[in-house]
Design a protein around this motif. Structure first.
Motif, PDB file in Angstrom:
ATOM      1  N   THR A  24      61.222 -33.991 -22.341  1.00 10.81           N
ATOM      2  CA  THR A  24      62.679 -34.007 -22.223  1.00 10.81           C
ATOM      3  C   THR A  24      63.158 -35.343 -21.667  1.00 10.81           C
ATOM      4  N   GLU A  25      62.416 -35.879 -20.706  1.00  9.13           N
ATOM      5  CA  GLU A  25      62.816 -37.122 -20.047  1.00  9.13           C
ATOM      6  C   GLU A  25      62.533 -38.363 -20.909  1.00  9.13           C
ATOM      7  N   SER A  26      61.379 -38.364 -21.607  1.00  6.65           N
ATOM      8  CA  SER A  26      60.927 -39.607 -22.244  1.00  6.65           C
ATOM      9  C   SER A  26      60.481 -39.465 -23.687  1.00  6.65           C
ATOM     10  N   GLY A  27      60.590 -38.272 -24.262  1.00  5.20           N
ATOM     11  CA  GLY A  27      60.130 -38.081 -25.629  1.00  5.20           C
ATOM     12  C   GLY A  27      58.613 -37.986 -25.710  1.00  5.20           C
ATOM     13  N   GLU A  28      58.115 -37.951 -26.936  1.00  2.89           N
ATOM     14  CA  GLU A  28      56.671 -37.772 -27.140  1.00  2.89           C
ATOM     15  C   GLU A  28      55.854 -38.874 -26.474  1.00  2.89           C
ATOM     16  N   GLN A  29      56.363 -40.098 -26.481  1.00  5.20           N
ATOM     17  CA  GLN A  29      55.616 -41.203 -25.896  1.00  5.20           C
ATOM     18  C   GLN A  29      55.442 -41.052 -24.391  1.00  5.20           C
ATOM     19  N   GLY A  30      56.276 -40.227 -23.755  1.00 10.08           N
ATOM     20  CA  GLY A  30      56.157 -40.011 -22.318  1.00 10.08           C
ATOM     21  C   GLY A  30      55.140 -38.956 -21.938  1.00 10.08           C
ATOM     22  N   VAL A  31      54.656 -38.217 -22.940  1.00 11.42           N
ATOM     23  CA  VAL A  31      53.698 -37.145 -22.675  1.00 11.42           C
ATOM     24  C   VAL A  31      52.299 -37.688 -22.921  1.00 11.42           C
ATOM     25  N   THR A  32      51.741 -38.312 -21.886  1.00 11.40           N
ATOM     26  CA  THR A  32      50.379 -38.823 -21.939  1.00 11.40           C
ATOM     27  C   THR A  32      49.506 -37.989 -21.012  1.00 11.40           C
ATOM     28  N   VAL A  33      48.208 -38.105 -21.187  1.00 15.07           N
ATOM     29  CA  VAL A  33      47.289 -37.364 -20.327  1.00 15.07           C
ATOM     30  C   VAL A  33      47.509 -37.742 -18.873  1.00 15.07           C
ATOM     31  N   SER A  34      47.598 -39.038 -18.606  1.00 13.83           N
ATOM     32  CA  SER A  34      47.759 -39.470 -17.216  1.00 13.83           C
ATOM     33  C   SER A  34      49.093 -39.017 -16.640  1.00 13.83           C
ATOM     34  N   ALA A  35      50.168 -39.058 -17.458  1.00 15.67           N
ATOM     35  CA  ALA A  35      51.475 -38.628 -16.956  1.00 15.67           C
ATOM     36  C   ALA A  35      51.473 -37.138 -16.641  1.00 15.67           C
ATOM     37  N   VAL A  36      50.868 -36.331 -17.516  1.00 10.84           N
ATOM     38  CA  VAL A  36      50.846 -34.877 -17.303  1.00 10.84           C
ATOM     39  C   VAL A  36      50.025 -34.513 -16.084  1.00 10.84           C
ATOM     40  N   THR A  37      48.841 -35.110 -15.954  1.00  7.31           N
ATOM     41  CA  THR A  37      47.979 -34.761 -14.807  1.00  7.31           C
ATOM     42  C   THR A  37      48.606 -35.250 -13.497  1.00  7.31           C
ATOM     43  N   LYS A  38      49.216 -36.425 -13.515  1.00  6.91           N
ATOM     44  CA  LYS A  38      49.843 -36.946 -12.299  1.00  6.91           C
ATOM     45  C   LYS A  38      51.044 -36.102 -11.892  1.00  6.91           C
ATOM     46  N   ALA A  39      51.903 -35.786 -12.856  1.00  8.69           N
ATOM     47  CA  ALA A  39      53.127 -35.036 -12.537  1.00  8.69           C
ATOM     48  C   ALA A  39      52.845 -33.592 -12.165  1.00  8.69           C
ATOM     49  N   SER A  40      51.801 -33.016 -12.731  1.00  7.45           N
ATOM     50  CA  SER A  40      51.491 -31.603 -12.464  1.00  7.45           C
ATOM     51  C   SER A  40      50.545 -31.412 -11.291  1.00  7.45           C
ATOM     52  N   GLY A  41      49.759 -32.451 -10.989  1.00 16.19           N
ATOM     53  CA  GLY A  41      48.738 -32.312  -9.948  1.00 16.19           C
ATOM     54  C   GLY A  41      47.508 -31.564 -10.439  1.00 16.19           C
ATOM     55  N   VAL A  42      47.425 -31.337 -11.752  1.00 14.10           N
ATOM     56  CA  VAL A  42      46.297 -30.619 -12.353  1.00 14.10           C
ATOM     57  C   VAL A  42      45.281 -31.645 -12.835  1.00 14.10           C
ATOM     58  N   SER A  43      44.018 -31.333 -12.682  1.00 15.77           N
ATOM     59  CA  SER A  43      42.977 -32.282 -13.049  1.00 15.77           C
ATOM     60  C   SER A  43      42.852 -32.438 -14.560  1.00 15.77           C
ATOM     61  N   LEU A  44      42.281 -33.575 -14.943  1.00 14.38           N
ATOM     62  CA  LEU A  44      42.026 -33.842 -16.351  1.00 14.38           C
ATOM     63  C   LEU A  44      41.117 -32.765 -16.940  1.00 14.38           C
ATOM     64  N   GLY A  45      40.115 -32.356 -16.167  1.00 18.59           N
ATOM     65  CA  GLY A  45      39.192 -31.319 -16.634  1.00 18.59           C
ATOM     66  C   GLY A  45      39.894 -30.008 -16.922  1.00 18.59           C
ATOM     67  N   SER A  46      40.866 -29.650 -16.086  1.00 21.80           N
ATOM     68  CA  SER A  46      41.603 -28.402 -16.304  1.00 21.80           C
ATOM     69  C   SER A  46      42.466 -28.481 -17.554  1.00 21.80           C
ATOM     70  N   LEU A  47      43.075 -29.639 -17.780  1.00 20.98           N
ATOM     71  CA  LEU A  47      43.888 -29.801 -18.985  1.00 20.98           C
ATOM     72  C   LEU A  47      43.031 -29.586 -20.230  1.00 20.98           C
ATOM     73  N   TYR A  48      41.861 -30.224 -20.242  1.00 22.00           N
ATOM     74  CA  TYR A  48      40.988 -30.079 -21.410  1.00 22.00           C
ATOM     75  C   TYR A  48      40.394 -28.676 -21.499  1.00 22.00           C
ATOM     76  N   HIS A  49      40.175 -28.057 -20.365  1.00 18.34           N
ATOM     77  CA  HIS A  49      39.645 -26.689 -20.370  1.00 18.34           C
ATOM     78  C   HIS A  49      40.640 -25.728 -21.016  1.00 18.34           C
ATOM     79  N   HIS A  50      41.904 -25.869 -20.682  1.00 18.21           N
ATOM     80  CA  HIS A  50      42.915 -24.924 -21.177  1.00 18.21           C
ATOM     81  C   HIS A  50      43.398 -25.249 -22.596  1.00 18.21           C
ATOM     82  N   PHE A  51      43.470 -26.531 -22.931  1.00 21.46           N
ATOM     83  CA  PHE A  51      44.109 -26.890 -24.205  1.00 21.46           C
ATOM     84  C   PHE A  51      43.256 -27.753 -25.134  1.00 21.46           C
ATOM     85  N   GLY A  52      42.117 -28.207 -24.643  1.00 25.44           N
ATOM     86  CA  GLY A  52      41.201 -28.958 -25.500  1.00 25.44           C
ATOM     87  C   GLY A  52      41.546 -30.428 -25.658  1.00 25.44           C
TER      88      GLY A  52
END
Length: 200
Positions: A24-52
């Motif tokens: 919503t804030e930045s479009g598709e280009q704003g949704v990066t792995v690092s941005a999602v993990t940083k903003a959510s506080g969820v680890s990279l491993g958890s992101l890949y575990h849940h969504f691949g």
């Protein structure tokens, strides 16, 4: 549900909500792995575990909000008694969704969503079967009674949703040369004429 399963659902929801906020804030280009993990506080491993993958996360997010939109449309149309009222309810619900959830609406009307959803059309058709069935349950008796034109149901859906989707895409793209309130007043009658057995 076990505590572990509950924690997993909470984590998945957090990732999805964070991805939508970033989109919503930045479009598709704003949704990066690092941005999602940083903003959510969820680890990279958890992101890949849940969504691949990040693509898996965006696909799940698109499906979540598409399902919610379809659910709102089904609830709106099945609460009505007449054909014209049903069409008006669909238009009002769709425009209401776009206004209430502009970020989600932008995502599900995006080229990204079009590409991903087309690639998974058979699977999604099955996933959305309950919504399609609910629409059929509303439309079929009206076809049999002579209120609706005897058209194939997929064509009825196209005639009903096509103009509203076009309006939503135009408005979300920033081409806001059409007043949404005016469109909600005008479109239902025009759409009804296209599917009514007696358009006059």
């Amino acid at each position: 549900m076990s505590p572990k399963q509950h924690r997993g659902e909470v984590t998945a929801d957090l990732l999805l909500d964070t991805a939508l906020r970033l989109y919503t804030e930045s479009g598709e280009q704003g949704v990066t792995v690092s941005a999602v993990t940083k903003a959510s506080g969820v680890s990279l491993g958890s992101l890949y575990h849940h969504f691949g993958s990040l693509d898996g996360l965006l696909t799940a997010l698109t499906e979540r909000w598409t399902h919610r939109l379809l659910g709102q449309l089904v609830t709106a149309v099945t609460a009505t008694d007449t054909g014209p009222d049903g069409i008006r309810a669909v238009v009002e619900a769709y425009v209401g969704f776009v206004r209430e959830h502009p970020g989600a609406a932008l995502l599900i009307h995006s080229p990204y969503a079009d590409e991903r959803m087309m690639a998974r059309a058979p699977e999604l058709r099955e996933a959305h079967a309950p919504s399609v069935s609910a629409f059929a349950l509303w439309a079929q008796p009206r076809i049999e009674s002579g209120e609706l034109a005897p058209l194939p149901l997929p064509l009825v859906e196209t005639l009903v949703l096509g103009p509203v989707v076009g309006l939503a895409r135009r408005w979300l793209a920033g081409i806001q040369d059409i007043d949404l309130d005016e469109a909600v007043r005008i479109l239902p009658d025009r759409i009804w004429r296209s599917i009514s057995a007696d358009p006059d």
